[in-house]
Design an enzyme around this catalytic site. Sequence first.
Site, short mmCIF file in Angstrom:
data_model
loop_
_atom_site.label_atom_id
_atom_site.label_comp_id
_atom_site.label_asym_id
_atom_site.label_seq_id
_atom_site.Cartn_x
_atom_site.Cartn_y
_atom_site.Cartn_z
N LYS A 1 1.39 13.83 -0.39
CA LYS A 1 2.33 14.85 -0.86
C LYS A 1 1.96 15.35 -2.24
CE LYS A 1 6.09 17.25 -0.53
NZ LYS A 1 5.97 18.45 0.32
N LYS B 1 0.91 24.98 8.92
CA LYS B 1 1.93 24.03 9.40
C LYS B 1 1.50 23.44 10.73
CE LYS B 1 3.52 23.44 6.53
NZ LYS B 1 3.47 24.06 5.23
N GLU C 1 0.53 30.57 6.63
CA GLU C 1 1.45 29.44 6.45
C GLU C 1 1.81 28.82 7.80
OE1 GLU C 1 2.08 27.60 4.19
OE2 GLU C 1 3.94 26.59 4.67
N CYS D 1 -0.57 7.40 -4.01
CA CYS D 1 -0.17 6.19 -4.72
C CYS D 1 1.20 6.38 -5.36
CB CYS D 1 -1.14 5.79 -5.83
SG CYS D 1 -2.77 5.34 -5.28
N TRP E 1 -3.13 4.36 -2.13
CA TRP E 1 -3.92 5.29 -1.31
C TRP E 1 -5.36 5.00 -1.68
CZ3 TRP E 1 -2.82 9.84 1.73
CH2 TRP E 1 -3.89 10.70 1.90
N GLU F 1 -1.39 20.91 10.22
CA GLU F 1 -0.96 19.70 9.48
C GLU F 1 -0.08 18.80 10.35
OE1 GLU F 1 0.26 20.34 5.01
OE2 GLU F 1 1.04 21.93 6.26
N ASN G 1 -2.14 3.76 -10.91
CA ASN G 1 -2.51 4.98 -10.18
C ASN G 1 -3.58 5.69 -10.99
OD1 ASN G 1 -0.48 4.47 -8.42
ND2 ASN G 1 0.84 6.13 -9.12
N GLY G 2 -4.49 6.36 -10.31
CA GLY G 2 -5.53 7.09 -11.03
C GLY G 2 -6.89 6.46 -10.77
N ARG H 1 4.74 10.03 -0.53
CA ARG H 1 3.57 10.45 -1.29
C ARG H 1 2.27 10.17 -0.55
NH1 ARG H 1 4.75 10.95 -6.89
NH2 ARG H 1 2.64 10.40 -7.48
N HIS I 1 -13.85 41.92 14.19
CA HIS I 1 -15.02 41.74 13.33
C HIS I 1 -15.64 40.36 13.47
CE1 HIS I 1 -14.23 45.62 11.60
NE2 HIS I 1 -12.97 45.26 11.39
#
Length: 606
Positions: free
Chosen positions: A601, A483, A479, A2, A74, A486, A100-101, A27, A502
């Site tokens: 984000k 990536k 990382e 949002c 959102w 995503e 927002n929230g 965002r 293992h």
Amino acid sequence: MCGIIGYIGNQQALPILLQGLRDLEYRGYDSAGIAVMDNGKLQRVRAVGKIDNLARKIKNDDYPGTLGISHTRWATHGGVTEENAHPHFAMNGKLALVHNGIIENYRELKEKLKGVKFNSETDSEVLAHFIGSYYTGDLVAAVRAALSLVCGTYGLLAVHTDHPDEMVAARLGSPLVLGIGENEYYAASDVTPMLAYTKRVTFLDDGEIAEIKRDSVRISNLHDQAIKKSVQEISWNKQQAEKQGFEHFTLKEIFDQPVVFEDAIRGRIDMPAGTAKLGGLDLSEDQMRQISRIVIVACGTAFNAGMVGKYAFERLAGIPTEVDVSSEFSYRDPIIDDHTLVFAISQSGETADTLMALREAKRKGAVVRGIVNSVGSTIAREVGAGTYIHAGPELAVASTKAFTNMVAILLLYAIQFGRLHNTSLATGQRLLKALLEIPQKINQVLKQVEQIKIKAQKYSKYKNFFYLGRGVNYPVALEGSLKLKELSYIHSEAYPGGEMKHGPGALISKDFAVLGIVTKNQLYDKMKSNIAEAVTRGARVIIVATEGDKVASEIADDVIFVPKTMELLEPLLNTIPLQLFAYYAAVELGTDVDRPRNLAKSVTVE
Ligand code: F6R
């Protein structure tokens, strides 16, 4: 998650709001809307999907007015529909609200609003009507009265047609920043949409309400006590927040790395003493020597950067260090005392899980410090002390340059602590010199972009990947794998190379791709053996190897070379080709690279 942008001034609000919504797109959102006030009337436009859909609904001279509020939503309460998009109206279209929230007690509030007709399924519309129910001619008083009965979180803007010279902003748990211009104010979820207009900002704190006029602002708390706030200058500029000719923000931000890395270390190196000088730690050398344990709390990419920090703190300073996923830390009775230093790492500085974790650490008496990118963000302000990573605005949802700069700061901290413990002057100086060479070496990696692209295209047909690394390159594997999933949605898992036998090794077959980090360090031979095992089981193997290493290149199907650096610094170079690899695999598969599905984000809910 949002986004809010509001404007009050002498310019037409609509173009500012529309551009502001585009600037907030990063965002994450699924619908958007704008309300502008003119001649005692509020006009509203909303649309599901991209901002372009909203823009298409607006004709040239539509929506005049110099006061307006807008929102990217959102979905949380209620589906993705135009009715659920903000702004929400109350009082027959006289009051408009963006929020927002989450209003946790919205059902209870709704009960109190007998006879009100609701047009959406949202908690935010309930809040709009609830504020309306307290309105007796004073908008800010109505907002204050309503908010004192609200449970939950909010960053909100409200306007009312009786008050063409007023916008009310309030914050609890969801960020809100005021931008100050000449007889104009902006109010937004973060500074990005106001960078083109002003650098002077004031961050609202929890429980604060701002009554914003064209030429003044009064900030107070829920008890109507006035609060004096400071004005800060933001160093980010509009140009940094643009694509600058790159096809995607992701690619631009990968290419930003040599420059922003220099920003991260500039002025923070004391070469004669072989140490770093990070004033943000705000501890004397004696206090630093008292630190017997370090805990790093972070999520996602910031967690992976924290893992590199663990290796560095333990090796250079001999301080036991653990890295915890923030959401786990807060709920597992962590063992903390006043000799424990907790680093909260966050690009956005707004991640709710990390915020909860640092609050828990503070409650238990730890020394808490931030490693944060967004200046003035909630985490930066709550920790009170810490270090900015200076990566500049990171607008692609997947984090790239923030990782590199987080690692840079952690290495500087590890050197600083190390020099008070086991690290010699010579080692300190060698590490610092190697750090200074990193930007030029990142450039060398970036020059291979075309070769990496071809390899990514070739490997993008694989449905499953293992990323393998050992020691300081295990976080690199984590990382790189994050990536890939995503950006490209290819299934990928990361393991320490030694773990394959293992269990996970059972999955390897000729349909599997393995990406190994096999650079020349103390675990080089062991890592080569792990890769050889994957080759034997038929996997297609691509490795990252040290320039000139013919032996390593013979064991794999494909190789990406990186320049040699000191082992602890390897993540700074080895991650770069993996970012490019994930990016080009995603482009090949046609995903929405800058805004991957299901991700936001700034994750401001737990
Ligand atoms: C990964 C990514 C996320 C974030 C995580 C933490 O590319 O973007 O995993 O790293 O949500 O966010 P910050 O650093 O803002 O706390």
